[in-house]
Every structure is written in C-alpha cells, then in structure tokens.
Write a protein that holds these residues in place. Structure first.
Motif, PDB file in Angstrom:
ATOM      1  N   ALA A 365      -2.139  20.458  -8.650  1.00 56.32           N
ATOM      2  CA  ALA A 365      -1.022  19.838  -7.935  1.00 56.32           C
ATOM      3  C   ALA A 365      -0.717  18.446  -8.478  1.00 56.32           C
ATOM      4  O   ALA A 365       0.449  18.044  -8.580  1.00 56.32           O
ATOM      5  CB  ALA A 365      -1.339  19.765  -6.442  1.00 56.32           C
ATOM      6  N   GLU A 366      -1.741  17.695  -8.836  1.00 59.03           N
ATOM      7  CA  GLU A 366      -1.548  16.327  -9.307  1.00 59.03           C
ATOM      8  C   GLU A 366      -1.014  16.255 -10.732  1.00 59.03           C
ATOM      9  O   GLU A 366      -0.441  15.238 -11.133  1.00 59.03           O
ATOM     10  CB  GLU A 366      -2.871  15.570  -9.226  1.00 59.03           C
ATOM     11  N   LEU A 367      -1.193  17.308 -11.499  1.00 58.70           N
ATOM     12  CA  LEU A 367      -0.760  17.291 -12.903  1.00 58.70           C
ATOM     13  C   LEU A 367       0.754  17.377 -13.062  1.00 58.70           C
ATOM     14  O   LEU A 367       1.297  16.989 -14.100  1.00 58.70           O
ATOM     15  CB  LEU A 367      -1.415  18.447 -13.669  1.00 58.70           C
ATOM     16  N   PHE A 368       1.449  17.895 -12.037  1.00 51.89           N
ATOM     17  CA  PHE A 368       2.882  18.153 -12.158  1.00 51.89           C
ATOM     18  C   PHE A 368       3.669  17.342 -11.135  1.00 51.89           C
ATOM     19  O   PHE A 368       3.189  17.083 -10.031  1.00 51.89           O
ATOM     20  CB  PHE A 368       3.166  19.645 -11.975  1.00 51.89           C
ATOM     21  N   GLY A 369       4.891  16.946 -11.524  1.00 49.77           N
ATOM     22  CA  GLY A 369       5.744  16.168 -10.637  1.00 49.77           C
ATOM     23  C   GLY A 369       6.248  16.984  -9.456  1.00 49.77           C
ATOM     24  O   GLY A 369       6.293  18.217  -9.492  1.00 49.77           O
ATOM     25  N   THR A 370       6.665  16.278  -8.404  1.00 53.37           N
ATOM     26  CA  THR A 370       7.049  16.930  -7.152  1.00 53.37           C
ATOM     27  C   THR A 370       8.162  17.954  -7.334  1.00 53.37           C
ATOM     28  O   THR A 370       8.154  19.020  -6.717  1.00 53.37           O
ATOM     29  CB  THR A 370       7.510  15.862  -6.133  1.00 53.37           C
ATOM     30  N   ARG A 371       9.124  17.662  -8.213  1.00 51.45           N
ATOM     31  CA  ARG A 371      10.297  18.520  -8.338  1.00 51.45           C
ATOM     32  C   ARG A 371       9.979  19.873  -8.971  1.00 51.45           C
ATOM     33  O   ARG A 371      10.739  20.822  -8.824  1.00 51.45           O
ATOM     34  CB  ARG A 371      11.378  17.800  -9.152  1.00 51.45           C
ATOM     35  N   VAL A 372       8.850  19.964  -9.683  1.00 51.87           N
ATOM     36  CA  VAL A 372       8.452  21.245 -10.289  1.00 51.87           C
ATOM     37  C   VAL A 372       7.021  21.611  -9.905  1.00 51.87           C
ATOM     38  O   VAL A 372       6.411  22.487 -10.512  1.00 51.87           O
ATOM     39  CB  VAL A 372       8.573  21.200 -11.833  1.00 51.87           C
ATOM     40  N   ARG A 373       6.481  20.961  -8.887  1.00 48.76           N
ATOM     41  CA  ARG A 373       5.061  21.107  -8.583  1.00 48.76           C
ATOM     42  C   ARG A 373       4.709  22.503  -8.080  1.00 48.76           C
ATOM     43  O   ARG A 373       3.627  23.013  -8.406  1.00 48.76           O
ATOM     44  CB  ARG A 373       4.651  20.045  -7.549  1.00 48.76           C
ATOM     45  N   TYR A 374       5.566  23.134  -7.303  1.00 45.43           N
ATOM     46  CA  TYR A 374       5.259  24.480  -6.796  1.00 45.43           C
ATOM     47  C   TYR A 374       5.132  25.448  -7.978  1.00 45.43           C
ATOM     48  O   TYR A 374       4.140  26.173  -8.107  1.00 45.43           O
ATOM     49  CB  TYR A 374       6.368  24.944  -5.845  1.00 45.43           C
ATOM     50  N   THR A 375       6.114  25.422  -8.868  1.00 46.23           N
ATOM     51  CA  THR A 375       6.068  26.287 -10.040  1.00 46.23           C
ATOM     52  C   THR A 375       4.926  25.884 -10.962  1.00 46.23           C
ATOM     53  O   THR A 375       4.200  26.739 -11.484  1.00 46.23           O
ATOM     54  CB  THR A 375       7.403  26.224 -10.808  1.00 46.23           C
ATOM     55  N   GLY A 376       4.740  24.576 -11.148  1.00 41.40           N
ATOM     56  CA  GLY A 376       3.716  24.079 -12.058  1.00 41.40           C
ATOM     57  C   GLY A 376       2.311  24.399 -11.616  1.00 41.40           C
ATOM     58  O   GLY A 376       1.449  24.730 -12.441  1.00 41.40           O
ATOM     59  N   ALA A 377       2.034  24.309 -10.324  1.00 39.08           N
ATOM     60  CA  ALA A 377       0.693  24.627  -9.829  1.00 39.08           C
ATOM     61  C   ALA A 377       0.452  26.131  -9.794  1.00 39.08           C
ATOM     62  O   ALA A 377      -0.658  26.598 -10.060  1.00 39.08           O
ATOM     63  CB  ALA A 377       0.504  24.040  -8.429  1.00 39.08           C
ATOM     64  N   SER A 378       1.496  26.893  -9.484  1.00 37.87           N
ATOM     65  CA  SER A 378       1.340  28.338  -9.321  1.00 37.87           C
ATOM     66  C   SER A 378       1.249  29.095 -10.634  1.00 37.87           C
ATOM     67  O   SER A 378       0.426  30.002 -10.791  1.00 37.87           O
ATOM     68  CB  SER A 378       2.530  28.896  -8.514  1.00 37.87           C
ATOM     69  N   LEU A 379       2.112  28.747 -11.592  1.00 37.14           N
ATOM     70  CA  LEU A 379       2.261  29.577 -12.788  1.00 37.14           C
ATOM     71  C   LEU A 379       0.987  29.674 -13.622  1.00 37.14           C
ATOM     72  O   LEU A 379       0.572  30.789 -13.982  1.00 37.14           O
ATOM     73  CB  LEU A 379       3.428  29.055 -13.634  1.00 37.14           C
ATOM     74  N   PRO A 380       0.315  28.577 -13.965  1.00 34.93           N
ATOM     75  CA  PRO A 380      -0.915  28.734 -14.758  1.00 34.93           C
ATOM     76  C   PRO A 380      -1.994  29.510 -14.020  1.00 34.93           C
ATOM     77  O   PRO A 380      -2.731  30.294 -14.624  1.00 34.93           O
ATOM     78  CB  PRO A 380      -1.349  27.290 -15.043  1.00 34.93           C
ATOM     79  N   TYR A 381      -2.088  29.294 -12.722  1.00 36.21           N
ATOM     80  CA  TYR A 381      -3.071  30.013 -11.908  1.00 36.21           C
ATOM     81  C   TYR A 381      -2.844  31.512 -12.005  1.00 36.21           C
ATOM     82  O   TYR A 381      -3.783  32.297 -12.161  1.00 36.21           O
ATOM     83  CB  TYR A 381      -2.929  29.536 -10.457  1.00 36.21           C
ATOM     84  N   GLN A 382      -1.580  31.914 -11.943  1.00 39.13           N
ATOM     85  CA  GLN A 382      -1.272  33.343 -11.899  1.00 39.13           C
ATOM     86  C   GLN A 382      -1.169  33.976 -13.289  1.00 39.13           C
ATOM     87  O   GLN A 382      -1.551  35.128 -13.470  1.00 39.13           O
ATOM     88  CB  GLN A 382       0.030  33.572 -11.114  1.00 39.13           C
ATOM     89  N   ILE A 383      -0.655  33.243 -14.266  1.00 43.46           N
ATOM     90  CA  ILE A 383      -0.623  33.779 -15.631  1.00 43.46           C
ATOM     91  C   ILE A 383      -2.039  34.051 -16.128  1.00 43.46           C
ATOM     92  O   ILE A 383      -2.317  35.086 -16.751  1.00 43.46           O
ATOM     93  CB  ILE A 383       0.094  32.799 -16.590  1.00 43.46           C
TER      94      ILE A 383
END
Length: 462
Positions: A365-383
């Motif tokens: 969550a901390e690695l990605f900015g707020t505007r893309v944080r949902y996609t940023g936190a989710s995508l690597p986890y799921q890919i």
C-alpha cells in the motif's frame, strides 16, 4: 470506556470507533473471502478428484483437481484490474461490497453442483467456472480491505494495523479446515454424497454477516481527499504502468516467498501426507488449525516489528527463514509423530509464512500513490498467484513423482524464497512515507521517500 489493545496507540483527537469499525470490517470480510477460497483448496485435495474427475487414474485425477484449483489464481489478476479500476475511481467501500457478493455466489453454487456421475463433462466445466468467479472476487478483495485499514491507520502504526486484514487468511483457512474436518468425519458414503457440500452452502450465511458489517463502514479518508480535490485518475492501470513499472515487477517477485510455502504445506501435503506417509486427514487438518491459531498472534507482531525497523528489513529476514525452513518441515512430517507434525505446521504457517506475509499488506500500500493504490496493491499480489500459488501443488506433485523425495520440494521453496529476497532488496523502504503526499496542485504524484508524517493531522481527527 476502555480502549482495546489494537486501538490503544491512536493519537489524541482521532475517533477510535471509526478505526475499530474499519478493522472489524476488514478482518471479517477477508476471513469470509478466504474461507470461500480455501474451501476449494481443501476439497480439491480430498473430494474433487473423485467426484468431478473420476475418468482419470488417481494420480492424473489429483493433478486435474489441482489444475482446477489453479484456475482461481488465473482469474485473480482480472479481478484486481477490474475492481482496482473502480476502487481507485469510485471508492474502496462500494468495491469491497461487490467483491464479497461475487465470491459468495460462486462458493454457494459449488455446493449445489451435480457431479460427473450425474451430468458428465459438464460437472467439471461448471466447477471450473465457479472457481473462476471465486478468483475474480478474491482478486479485488485483498487490496481494498488492506487500503481501508492502512489509509485509516494513525502515523507510525500502519504496519501493525495493516497486518489485521492479513488475519483473514489464517482465520479463513482455520474456519474452512475446521468445517471441512467436521463433515469429513461422516461415513464415507454420506461425506461423498452430501457432506462435502455443507461447508460451501454455509457460505451464504457468512456472506450475509460480512455484508452487514461492511455496509456500515465509512469510506477511506485518504481516498475522500483525492476525490474532493478532483484528482481521480481516468485509467488507473495505465497510470500505474507509466509511473511504477519497477515497483510492480519487484513486488510480484516478493510474492514467491509468501505463496509457495503456504500452498505446498496446506494443499499438496494433504495428499502427500495421507497417501504417502499414512497420516490421518484429521491430524493434518488439526495441524493446519493449530498453525493458523498461532498466526493470529504472530502476524500483528511482525507488522508491529516493521513499524520499528521497516517493512523491507522484516521481509528480508523472513525470506531467509523461509528458505531454510523448507528443509526442516518435511523431515518433521516424516517422523509421523503427531506433536512434531503440529509443531511443523506452526513453524510453517505462523513463523515462516507469517514473517513475510505480515508486512506485505502495508508495504504494498505504501509503495503506490493514492490515486492508483487500489490497483497498485492488488495487481502484483494477484499476478504473482499465477506463477506462485496456483501451480505450487502441481509443481510439488511433479517434483515428488520425478525425484521420489521431498528434498526437491524443499529446494524449490528455497530457490523461490531467495528470488523474493533479491526483489525485496531493490524495493524502497516505506515505513515513514506520508500516504497523502502524492497529491499536488496538478494531481501529479510525488515520491517523498522516507519523509515522516508523524505530526500531520490524521484524516479521522475530529
């Protein structure tokens, strides 16, 4: 009124009731989602090969059942992109209500499916379709649940608070294992005809409880700030790929240390332990439950430790432990001593896997900015699940069939843990970042490194 231990460190002026509701909703929601998802894992090891893939020989049937298990992981990145898009544009709360509903439908329908004996090839087709639906739901669930907590947590406590959604995994696994263990104690005829369906049908009641709790939670205050400032991104995925390609690839790599151990010991070993070592299903399921129970304590502790020494530091140490522990786990199993087997699972779930998993939620969550944080936190986890979690039972089965011993599986775990360690080494330390600092006048994201926001007004301050 006494404040609960989890909320005792909230700074003055912050509404603890709002934070507590978010914590409860995230833990309950993720626990229900993972209960649904793990039911399939247990059933694929104990039931589906016989009822949905019976035209194959036992080994091939088991591989086919594990293959259908992997389909859920193939679907998860699609769920991450789809729900991440709306989570970054519409909000975290509405998206999480949708993911919980979709997951519940898929799981409930599995409990109603006719078997291969009734409708032939349509049975595995429908089973795999529902598994795909489960994958879509869980693909969007984890990132949103994590963000609701991390974006609400007080400064300096995000690691501890962010570990609470991670409790959904051991709770969901413990609950699904306990329920499945209960029905597995039925006579064989009853278990294979209707008993195995009950845990899936129970899901509808759990989903109703989860939705009731989740609908009463406020929206993430950090996202509300972005929305109020009109800085919503039209295409979060494109923005993510443009601004964070390196972080995206490296976070995918860190998932190996987390996923492979977990699925080897909780899915593959259910088959290996019962067929090769002659262990009872009950003993193995009890060992899983014990490991999950201890993980309820260790996960927040690893999160709290990351608030002191950093997410990256805890993860690096945990990766080393994962690489080593794989060589201890199987020898403990092979003693066939019930006490040592339970201790092996406690070490595998509550120490090895928890040491890396407990910090990943907040770190992502901390690695990605707020505007893309949902996609940023989710995508690597799921890919990552496509190349880590999903194939792990299949690869472990293949390695054992090829080499005839478990040392090859331990080596597989160690090599992938080292890969995660290398990826983590090149990721930034984030435990002092300001989550709201990615918003400037024109909406561009600012990477502020380790700037602390310990004295910033909390978004839930009254």
């Amino acid at each position: 009124m006494q404040t609960s231990p989890a909320l005792s460190d909230i700074p003055p002026g912050v509404d603890p009731k709002a934070v507590k509701r978010v914590l409860i909703a995230s833990v309950v929601g993720t626990a229900i989602e993972w209960y649904d998802f793990f039911l399939y894992a247990t059933a694929s090891a104990l039931v589906f090969a016989k009822l949905f893939f019976p035209s194959f020989d036992p080994v091939v049937g088991t591989i086919a059942a594990f293959g259908s298990f992997a389909v859920g992981y193939l679907a998860r990145p699609f769920g991450a992109v789809f729900f991440g898009h709306f989570g970054d544009r519409i909000g975290r709360k509405a998206t999480l209500v949708a993911t919980l509903s979709i997951m519940g439908v898929g799981t409930f329908v599995i409990g109603l499916l006719p078997t291969y004996a009734s409708i032939g090839a349509w049975a595995p087709v429908l089973l795999v379709t529902m598994r795909f639906l489960q994958g879509l739901g869980v693909g969007g669930e984890w990132g949103g649940a994590v963000l609701m907590v991390v974006e609400t947590a007080p400064a300096g406590k995000r690691g501890f608070f962010g570990a609470f959604p991670q409790l959904g995994v051991p709770i969901g696994l413990m609950l699904s294992t306990a329920v499945f263990k209960t029905v597995a104690s039925l006579p064989a005829d009853a278990f294979y005809s209707w008993g195995w369906r009950l845990p899936f049908l129970l899901s509808v009641a759990l989903i109703a409880i989860g939705l009731f709790i989740r609908l009463r939670v406020m929206e993430s205050p950090v996202f509300e700030q972005v929305k109020a400032s009109r800085q919503i991104v039209k295409a979060p995925l494109i923005e993510l790929l443009r601004r964070h390609p390196k972080d995206l690839l490296l976070t995918i790599g860190t998932r190996f240390a987390v996923d492979i151990t977990f699925n080897v010991i909780n899915v593959f070993v259910l088959v290996y332990g019962t067929t090769r070592l002659g262990l009872s299903r009950g003993l193995l399921l009890n060992a899983i439950i014990a490991g999950c129970a201890v993980a309820l304590v260790t996960l927040p502790l690893f999160g709290k430790l990351s608030d002191r020494i950093g997410r990256r530091s805890v993860f690096l140490l945990g990766s080393v432990f994962v690489a080593i522990y794989g060589f201890a786990f199987f020898p403990l199993l092979e003693t066939r001593n019930p006490t040592l087997i339970v201790l092996a699972y406690i070490g595998g779930i509550a120490l090895s896997q928890a040491s890396v998993y407990g910090v990943q939620s907040t770190w992502f969550a901390e690695l990605f900015g707020t505007r893309v944080r949902y996609t940023g936190a989710s995508l690597p986890y799921q890919i990552a699940g496509i190349v880590t979690s999903g194939p792990a039972p299949l690869i472990a089965t293949y390695l054992f069939a090829t080499f005839g011993h478990t040392a090859s599986i331990s080596g597989y775990i160690a090599v992938t843990a080292v890969l995660s360690l290398v990826c983590a080494w090149f990721l930034a330390e984030t435990f002092k970042r300001d989550l709201a600092a990615d918003m400037d006048g024109d909406g561009a994201e600012q990477a502020l490194g380790d700037r602390s926001h310990a004295h910033s007004p909390h978004p839930l301050a009254r």
